[in-house]
Design a protein around this motif. Structure first.
Motif, PDB file in Angstrom:
ATOM      1  N   MET A  60     -67.352  21.488 117.844  1.00  0.00           N
ATOM      2  CA  MET A  60     -67.764  20.087 117.800  1.00  0.00           C
ATOM      3  C   MET A  60     -69.254  19.933 118.097  1.00  0.00           C
ATOM      4  N   ALA A  61     -69.782  20.760 119.021  1.00  0.00           N
ATOM      5  CA  ALA A  61     -71.187  20.656 119.409  1.00  0.00           C
ATOM      6  C   ALA A  61     -72.109  20.878 118.227  1.00  0.00           C
ATOM      7  N   ASP A  62     -71.774  21.857 117.361  1.00  0.00           N
ATOM      8  CA  ASP A  62     -72.594  22.135 116.181  1.00  0.00           C
ATOM      9  C   ASP A  62     -72.636  20.936 115.243  1.00  0.00           C
ATOM     10  N   ILE A  63     -71.489  20.255 115.080  1.00  0.00           N
ATOM     11  CA  ILE A  63     -71.419  19.131 114.150  1.00  0.00           C
ATOM     12  C   ILE A  63     -72.124  17.909 114.741  1.00  0.00           C
ATOM     13  N   VAL A  64     -72.059  17.750 116.055  1.00  0.00           N
ATOM     14  CA  VAL A  64     -72.784  16.663 116.725  1.00  0.00           C
ATOM     15  C   VAL A  64     -74.284  16.815 116.510  1.00  0.00           C
ATOM     16  N   LYS A  65     -74.759  18.059 116.622  1.00  0.00           N
ATOM     17  CA  LYS A  65     -76.199  18.322 116.428  1.00  0.00           C
ATOM     18  C   LYS A  65     -76.657  17.933 115.027  1.00  0.00           C
ATOM     19  N   GLN A  66     -75.755  18.062 114.043  1.00  0.00           N
ATOM     20  CA  GLN A  66     -76.102  17.688 112.671  1.00  0.00           C
ATOM     21  C   GLN A  66     -76.060  16.171 112.463  1.00  0.00           C
TER      22      GLN A  66
END
Length: 382
Positions: free
Chosen positions: A54-60
């Protein structure tokens, strides 16, 4: 020598699944995502794995979080180009295995054989339980293909005669192997033991001991080809031994109190001399029911079952059993799915493995304890 593919981290697989749901419009801007606990349970991973995905997608900027409420698809997500994590780290190394339950020695050995063969070739196992539910089985099949697994081995749910998702995958030449049985009417790749011959030999063992009233105890027969084939093998052995096929001697168990069902059956049919049980659990339940009724095994009742039980050598009366060599079955199913990954359009194959009858102390002559030569073809003595 080619280099073995590397494993794709589970958080990347999960991240790609979330992105795929967004790309397909299944999850739309403003939609609330499943909770971290729900995703962790669905994919059998830790919450840390979910957090990393989820953290990777939040960063995007594709999703956002509201403290205490959850995660949501960002309003502008559909206007952005959503790209998947590249699979250079080895996404092609994943093979899935679906199984109704993992609750006995047979299923444990089957999975061990699959994992051992896959790991030998640099592949990694994704394991999911279907809990004997065809709707759940279909749901998992869709999820796994969305995650990019390169092959699937499936132990079908009990009583399953047809599966539309399996048919679709087969028609699309997706590398898929049915294990333990096959599905009538579906031309799929499969690996199983020789259920017909196994039941035939188990029954013939009892007729050679002089038993004439031999019962066949199973779960529901219809729709499960492994049980259907065992029933046919049992009936052929009776016929070849000159015995009448008496339908009174067949007991099909349901999920409600199976030991009580066997107790009632044995009490109502005191002439039963021997039992062919279609798995080790039923064999042990038959022994328990006999003990309750003070029927001595093997002096008054002989029992043969398919498969062994864990630590069975410690039992007071270890059961004679038909050894399917389930670890070899797992290895063969893994070999076949890996072959299909290399050449998905090859001719369909149905691999049938032989069984071995292992004679122990739960079977004896109708006239007294048996003396069985260990040198008989295909028979082991323990």
């Amino acid at each position: 020598m080619s280099q073995a593919p590397k494993r794709v981290p589970m958080y990347i697989q999960l991240k790609n699944y979330i992105l795929d749901q967004m790309n397909k419009g299944i999850w739309k801007p403003g939609d609330k995502l499943p909770s971290e606990n729900e995703l962790a349970e669905q994919f059998q991973v830790s919450r840390i794995t979910v957090k990393n995905a989820m953290a990777d997608i939040v960063k995007q900027g594709l999703i956002y979080r509201i403290q205490g409420r959850g995660s949501y698809i960002a309003d502008g997500a559909s206007e952005q180009w959503i790209t998947y994590e590249q699979q250079e780290t080895g996404g092609g190394s994943l093979v899935a295995f679906l199984m109704p339950r993992l609750n006995n020695l047979f299923t444990a050995n089957l999975m061990a054989g699959i994992e051992e063969e896959l790991s030998h070739h640099g592949y990694h196992l994704v394991f999911r339980l279907t809990h004997d539910s065809q709707p759940l089985e279909n749901k998992i099949l869709k999820e796994l293909t969305g995650l990019g697994v390169k092959g699937i081995i499936i132990y079908p749910v009990e009583g399953e005669t047809f599966n539309e998702e399996i048919l679709k995958l087969t028609l699309n030449h997706f590398p898929l192997v049915i294990v333990d049985r096959y599905l009538r009417g579906l031309d799929t790749n499969s690996v199983s033991s020789d259920n017909y011959t196994g039941a035939y030999e188990a029954t013939m063992h009892l007729t050679r001991l002089g038993h004439t009233k031999i019962s066949f105890i199973s779960t529901a027969v219809a729709g499960t080809t492994s049980i259907e084939d065992r029933l046919h093998g049992y009936e052929r052995a009776l016929s070849d031994s000159g015995l009448y096929i008496d339908y009174r001697l067949r007991l099909s168990l349901n999920a409600a109190s199976p030991v009580e069902q066997i107790k009632t059956y044995l009490a109502d049919n005191p002439d039963v001399q021997a039992i062919v049980a279609t798995n080790a659990t039923i064999g042990q339940m038959a022994k328990k029911a006999a003990d309750f009724l003070k029927i001595r095994v093997p002096e008054q009742l002989s029992i043969v079952c398919f498969d062994n039980s864990e630590q069975s050598d410690l039992f007071e009366v270890p059961l004679t059993f038909m050894n399917q060599n389930e670890k070899a079955m797992g290895k063969e199913s893994a070999k076949l799915v890996l072959s299909l990954i290399q050449d998905p359009t090859q001719d369909r194959r149905n691999v049938v493995l032989p069984n071995t009858l292992v004679i122990r102390s739960s079977t004896a002559s109708a006239a007294g304890p048996a003396s069985i030569p260990a040198s008989a073809s295909g028979i082991e003595a323990q």
